[in-house]
Design a protein around this motif. Structure first.
Motif, PDB file in Angstrom:
ATOM      1  N   ARG A  77       2.117  -0.476  14.175  1.00 59.91           N
ATOM      2  CA  ARG A  77       2.730  -0.604  12.864  1.00 59.91           C
ATOM      3  C   ARG A  77       4.231  -0.343  12.966  1.00 59.91           C
ATOM      4  O   ARG A  77       4.671   0.671  13.529  1.00 59.91           O
ATOM      5  N   GLN A 117       5.871  -8.046   9.744  1.00 63.79           N
ATOM      6  CA  GLN A 117       6.717  -7.030  10.345  1.00 63.79           C
ATOM      7  C   GLN A 117       7.485  -7.611  11.528  1.00 63.79           C
ATOM      8  O   GLN A 117       7.234  -8.737  11.949  1.00 63.79           O
ATOM      9  N   HIS A 177       3.773  -3.557   4.485  1.00 59.89           N
ATOM     10  CA  HIS A 177       2.702  -3.750   3.504  1.00 59.89           C
ATOM     11  C   HIS A 177       1.772  -4.857   3.975  1.00 59.89           C
ATOM     12  O   HIS A 177       2.174  -5.769   4.707  1.00 59.89           O
ATOM     13  N   VAL A 178       0.523  -4.784   3.568  1.00 56.51           N
ATOM     14  CA  VAL A 178      -0.439  -5.861   3.801  1.00 56.51           C
ATOM     15  C   VAL A 178      -1.489  -5.782   2.705  1.00 56.51           C
ATOM     16  O   VAL A 178      -1.793  -4.690   2.198  1.00 56.51           O
ATOM     17  N   PHE A 196      -6.365  -5.457   5.971  1.00 60.24           N
ATOM     18  CA  PHE A 196      -6.290  -5.549   7.430  1.00 60.24           C
ATOM     19  C   PHE A 196      -6.993  -6.800   7.956  1.00 60.24           C
ATOM     20  O   PHE A 196      -6.701  -7.269   9.061  1.00 60.24           O
ATOM     21  N   ARG A 239       2.922  -1.567  -3.371  1.00 64.39           N
ATOM     22  CA  ARG A 239       3.899  -1.932  -2.341  1.00 64.39           C
ATOM     23  C   ARG A 239       4.957  -0.858  -2.128  1.00 64.39           C
ATOM     24  O   ARG A 239       5.770  -0.961  -1.212  1.00 64.39           O
ATOM     25  N   GLY A 273       5.165   2.759   5.692  1.00 69.80           N
ATOM     26  CA  GLY A 273       4.153   1.869   5.156  1.00 69.80           C
ATOM     27  C   GLY A 273       4.019   2.061   3.663  1.00 69.80           C
ATOM     28  O   GLY A 273       4.448   3.073   3.097  1.00 69.80           O
ATOM     29  N   TRP A 286      -0.814  -0.273   2.201  1.00 65.42           N
ATOM     30  CA  TRP A 286      -1.146  -0.221   3.632  1.00 65.42           C
ATOM     31  C   TRP A 286      -2.001   1.006   3.920  1.00 65.42           C
ATOM     32  O   TRP A 286      -3.000   0.903   4.660  1.00 65.42           O
ATOM     33  N   ARG A 332      -5.606   0.505   2.638  1.00 65.43           N
ATOM     34  CA  ARG A 332      -6.334  -0.473   3.460  1.00 65.43           C
ATOM     35  C   ARG A 332      -6.593   0.067   4.872  1.00 65.43           C
ATOM     36  O   ARG A 332      -7.596  -0.264   5.496  1.00 65.43           O
ATOM     37  N   ALA A 333      -5.674   0.906   5.374  1.00 64.63           N
ATOM     38  CA  ALA A 333      -5.889   1.520   6.681  1.00 64.63           C
ATOM     39  C   ALA A 333      -7.098   2.443   6.643  1.00 64.63           C
ATOM     40  O   ALA A 333      -7.966   2.406   7.527  1.00 64.63           O
TER      41      ALA A 333
END
Length: 322
Positions: free
Chosen positions: A52, A81, A95-96, A99, A180, A226, A230, A233-234
């Motif tokens: 990351r 990124q 941000h995503v 995953f 975000r 992050g 992120w 979701r991680a």
């Protein structure tokens, strides 16, 4: 095995490597770098994915080392990124949406790359990259002959609280504000490195300075914290891997390199993962290694590289798969 190259210029793209773009099905282009080289690929092929906020320039030394051993080597950014654009609301926050967006990209790159490269095929990843390699393996999206995970984010370092509770807090934070937005403070100046950041990553001041140099030379590589999206979701993806029977389905030989001194990802989770994987192996480090094992001082790096070479010679020998 030869010692790490002391004369390698870590602040230049090697003449044997080529930078390009890989266009995904939706039109998004991600950066990649390839070492096809003279004689490259006699040993097989390695695809490496960084962590990351990372960029492949940080790993040029290791990638070129593998190429020197006869591997055809490729590395790529993750969507959103380094030099592959952004997915958040500004230019420095990582941000995503999920995953699985990243593992879907990896699956596309994997299929195209595998068709163009000689086997055996090895998939390698550092930190978040290691997590996503493992996630793609668990979800059946990639089929390497072997995988190498450096300090994989199988779990995250942090408060000693139940994973479900940490995930619940992160989910709440995405709902009470913009998902975000940055999840942690970086520095007073957006994108500027905290003064003590190197203490988390490596004992090697020169290699750490290389990262800062690349950020100055290529400002598009700069990334800070992050997002809360992120983080949430991680945690969701970590919980996915933690479920009973998930890692146990992976039949690929997997080498995990992890350090007990890691303050960014969970060493204990990495050790458990190596034990759960049917063909998992572990190389454990202590206080001599921080998070970026492949960018550590030479004795640590040498042990890591030797361990990787010995593992691959056993489980993915040259000529084992065309």
């Amino acid at each position: 095995m030869p010692a790490p190259q002391e004369t390698f210029d870590r602040r230049a793209i090697p003449a044997s490597a080529t930078e390009s773009r890989f266009v995904l099905p939706d039109g998004h282009a991600i950066r990649r770098i390839d070492w096809p080289g003279s004689g490259g690929g006699k040993r097989g092929s390695i695809l490496f994915l960084p962590g990351r906020g990372d960029f492949y320039e940080k790993y040029l030394e290791t990638l070129d080392h593998w190429h020197g051993e006869g591997w055809r080597v490729t590395a790529a950014d993750w969507r959103g990124q380094a030099g592959s654009g952004r997915l958040g609301g500004d230019e420095v926050t990582g941000h995503v949406a999920d995953f699985t967006d990243w593992t879907a990209d990896l699956a596309q790159l994997w299929r195209a790359w595998k068709e163009d490269t000689p086997g055996p095929h090895v998939l390698a990843g550092h930190s978040m990259g290691g997590h996503l390699v493992m996630r793609a393996l668990v979800d059946g999206q990639v089929d390497p002959d072997a995988a190498v995970l450096s300090a994989p984010m199988i779990g995250m370092a942090g408060p000693p609280l139940p994973l479900g509770l940490l995930h619940m807090v992160a989910r709440l934070m995405t709902r009470i504000g913009d998902p975000r937005r940055q999840a942690w403070k970086w520095s007073e100046k957006p994108g500027e490195m905290p003064a003590d950041r190197n203490a988390l990553l490596t004992h090697d001041g020169g290699r750490y300075a290389d990262e800062l140099w690349w950020r100055e030379q290529r400002p598009e590589l700069v990334m800070g914290p992050g997002s809360w999206g992120w983080v949430e979701r991680a945690y969701a993806s970590v919980r996915h891997l933690a479920r009973k029977g998930m890692l146990e389905t992976v039949r690929v030989p997997v080498l995990v390199l992890s350090t007990a001194a890691d303050r960014l990802v969970s060493h204990a989770a990495a050790v458990r993962a190596a034990e759960r994987l049917p063909q998992g192996e572990l190389i454990a480090f202590g206080d001599e290694a921080r998070h970026e094992i492949l960018r550590e001082v030479d004795p640590v790096r040498a042990r890591a590289l030797a361990g990787i070479a010995e593992f691959l010679d056993r489980v993915a020998p040259a000529g084992a798969r065309p």
